[in-house]
Design an enzyme around this catalytic site. Structure first.
Site, PDB file in Angstrom:
ATOM      1  N   ASP A 164      -3.900 -47.812  23.947  1.00  0.00           N
ATOM      2  CA  ASP A 164      -2.836 -48.154  24.532  1.00  0.00           C
ATOM      3  C   ASP A 164      -1.754 -48.924  24.243  1.00  0.00           C
ATOM      4  O   ASP A 164      -2.049 -49.962  23.490  1.00  0.00           O
ATOM      5  CB  ASP A 164      -3.358 -48.940  25.812  1.00  0.00           C
ATOM      6  CG  ASP A 164      -2.337 -49.416  26.751  1.00  0.00           C
ATOM      7  OD1 ASP A 164      -1.937 -48.347  27.698  1.00  0.00           O
ATOM      8  OD2 ASP A 164      -1.951 -50.664  27.131  1.00  0.00           O
ATOM      9  N   GLU A 193      -0.615 -43.807  22.510  1.00  0.00           N
ATOM     10  CA  GLU A 193       0.205 -43.607  23.503  1.00  0.00           C
ATOM     11  C   GLU A 193       1.186 -44.847  23.307  1.00  0.00           C
ATOM     12  O   GLU A 193       0.993 -46.263  23.389  1.00  0.00           O
ATOM     13  CB  GLU A 193      -0.606 -44.407  24.888  1.00  0.00           C
ATOM     14  CG  GLU A 193       0.155 -44.339  26.372  1.00  0.00           C
ATOM     15  CD  GLU A 193       0.960 -45.763  26.361  1.00  0.00           C
ATOM     16  OE1 GLU A 193       2.057 -45.627  26.929  1.00  0.00           O
ATOM     17  OE2 GLU A 193       0.304 -46.806  26.134  1.00  0.00           O
TER      18      GLU A 193
END
Length: 195
Positions: A164, A193
């Site tokens: 993330d 991401e």
């Protein structure tokens, strides 16, 4: 979740992706659809990692135990599927790191820890980590601990990670951590991401 694995396999998938499975903080917990007021039964954001029961190397009790997780990973493997974990290198205000390693965070002039921001959004339930704390000793401890999160889950049978917001951490950290992890566990996959 184990009961749903055959359904997932029948759909043609060979990877089961799990959002963060860690304990979720209570302080400034988000409610439904990201609202600022959480109801008594709202679980909060899984990205607000950590509470009094543990952090990144713990499993949210509502999801099961570490033994449950290991069994799930093994069952998926027997079915020809792999489990991928979402790793977010950040904490809730309740994460053990906040008390144990206060130097790992950024502070406002008033002495409070700065929460995560992505203007115009402010995530009061999430504290970003400071990858360049004042002392070299603190930096080494932080970087080693972040690397060890991945190693911990590799030892539980996970070889693929969706990371993330990796772009909010230093490239220098990723070069060092990924190189060190792949040296010992060459089959590890990192998915970014990032914007």
């Amino acid at each position: 979740m184990e009961e749903r694995l055959q359904y997932v396999k029948d759909l043609g998938f060979d990877v089961v992706f799990l959002s963060p499975i860690h304990p979720i903080g209570h302080t400034k917990r988000k409610g439904r659809n990201g609202s600022l007021e959480a109801g008594p039964d709202d679980p909060g954001s899984p990205y607000a990692i950590g509470d009094e029961t543990g952090g990144h190397k713990s499993i949210n009790r509502e999801l099961g135990t570490l033994e449950d997780f290991r069994r799930f990973v093994k069952k998926a493997g027997r079915m020809g599927m792999e489990v991928a974990l979402d790793i977010a290198l950040q904490t809730s205000p309740d994460h053990p790191y906040v008390k144990e390693h206060p130097s790992w965070f950024n502070y406002r002039p008033d002495g409070t820890i700065r929460c995560a921001e992505n203007p115009p959004k402010i995530y009061e339930d999430v504290y970003p980590l400071n990858f360049y704390p004042k002392s070299d000793k603190d930096r080494k401890e932080l970087w080693n601990e972040m690397k060890d999160i991945f190693v911990y889950w590799i030892k539980q049978g996970v070889n693929a990670f969706r990371v993330d917001n990796p772009h909010t951490k230093p490239i220098e950290f990723w070069e060092w951590a990924i190189t060190a992890i792949k040296k010992e566990y060459p089959g590890t996959v990192f998915l970014a991401e990032a914007f």
